[in-house]
Design a protein around this motif. Structure first.
Motif: not given
Length: 47
Positions: A12-28
């Motif tokens: 809210d009071n800071a010009p910062i954005n924090l994110s986390i991403d996860w990419k699960p995959a299943f290979a055939i």
């Protein structure tokens, strides 16, 4: 088949954005099976 799941938070009071991403995959093709080891953490300046 790939899927990207993520969370994002803007402080809210800071010009910062924090994110986390996860990419699960299943290979055939070539049967590599389940993979869930791709993870990304981001810290961004926002304005």
């Amino acid at each position: 088949m790939d899927l990207i799941i993520g969370l994002d938070y803007k402080f809210d009071n800071a010009p910062i954005n924090l994110s986390i991403d996860w990419k699960p995959a299943f290979a055939i093709a070539g049967y590599q099976g389940w993979r869930g080891d791709e993870l990304a953490l981001s810290l961004r300046f926002t304005f």
